[in-house]
Enzyme design. Structure first.
Site, short mmCIF file in Angstrom:
data_model
loop_
_atom_site.label_atom_id
_atom_site.label_comp_id
_atom_site.label_asym_id
_atom_site.label_seq_id
_atom_site.Cartn_x
_atom_site.Cartn_y
_atom_site.Cartn_z
N TYR A 37 -4.39 1.41 -8.93
CA TYR A 37 -3.94 1.15 -9.92
C TYR A 37 -3.66 2.38 -10.67
O TYR A 37 -4.38 3.36 -10.75
CB TYR A 37 -4.55 0.10 -10.91
CG TYR A 37 -4.46 -1.09 -10.28
CD1 TYR A 37 -3.52 -2.17 -10.53
CD2 TYR A 37 -5.56 -1.92 -9.52
CE1 TYR A 37 -3.49 -3.19 -10.22
CE2 TYR A 37 -5.43 -3.01 -9.27
CZ TYR A 37 -4.52 -3.83 -9.52
OH TYR A 37 -4.23 -4.97 -8.70
N PHE A 38 -2.41 2.61 -11.33
CA PHE A 38 -2.18 3.48 -12.28
C PHE A 38 -1.62 3.02 -13.73
O PHE A 38 -1.26 1.83 -13.78
CB PHE A 38 -0.95 4.37 -11.84
CG PHE A 38 -1.23 4.88 -10.37
CD1 PHE A 38 -1.53 6.18 -10.13
CD2 PHE A 38 -1.14 4.23 -9.25
CE1 PHE A 38 -1.78 6.67 -8.97
CE2 PHE A 38 -1.28 4.60 -7.99
CZ PHE A 38 -1.77 5.87 -7.80
#
Length: 176
Positions: A37-38
């Site tokens: 995830y970012f």
């Protein structure tokens, strides 16, 4: 595409799998997934309830954007996904653009299907066992009907709607 989804924590994977089969669900496959995830550049996805991830699914790679949850009951949200060729190059692009990477979520997922409804039993590293029920719809107008369908399945599994978890695995791990 809108993904109508409910998720609950479970204790007994084999019992739920057997109950799903008794309801007409067929085992499709078991796979390993790693989600990287970012967080956003111009906004904090924790505050906007969005998600951006790269998924490695047994060596096949996807980039997914998830919009904010649409209701107060389920995890229903817009989802846009595209296949990519190279996970590491995509990761580097996101980092060079300023996106902030968070530690990955890893899970083993058993997938079951009945018509157009998917059921996944997830064994999530560091979190335990979960059941996700989901169905994709083209527009929001069908959401309530589909949500009722998923709630009926939960009821058939003797799982109360009070057990529904709206948080993502990322939120449950406190990593966002």
């Amino acid at each position: 595409m809108i993904e109508v989804e409910v998720k609950v924590k479970i204790d007994d994977k084999d019992k739920i799998a057997e109950q799903l089969k008794n309801l007409g669900f067929k085992f499709v496959k078991k796979k390993f997934q790693e989600d990287i995830y970012f967080n956003g550049i111009d906004r904090d996805f924790r505050e906007t309830d969005e998600a951006l991830r790269i998924r490695d699914e047994d060596g096949k790679f996807f980039v997914t954007y998830k919009g904010p949850k649409i209701d107060k009951i389920s995890k229903t949200r817009e989802e846009i996904e595209v296949g990519i060729e190279d996970k590491e190059k995509m990761r580097q692009i996101f980092i060079k653009l300023g996106f902030k990477e968070v530690p990955p979520i890893r899970k083993v997922r058993e997938i079951y299907k009945k018509d157009d409804i998917g059921a996944s039993i997830d064994e999530v590293e560091g979190l335990g066992l979960f059941l996700e029920l989901e169905k994709s719809i083209p527009d929001i107008n069908k959401k309530d009907k589909v949500l009722d369908e998923l709630m009926e399945i939960l009821k058939s599994l003797n799982i109360s709607r009070e057990n529904i978890i709206r948080k993502s695995y990322l939120e449950l791990r406190g990593l966002q």
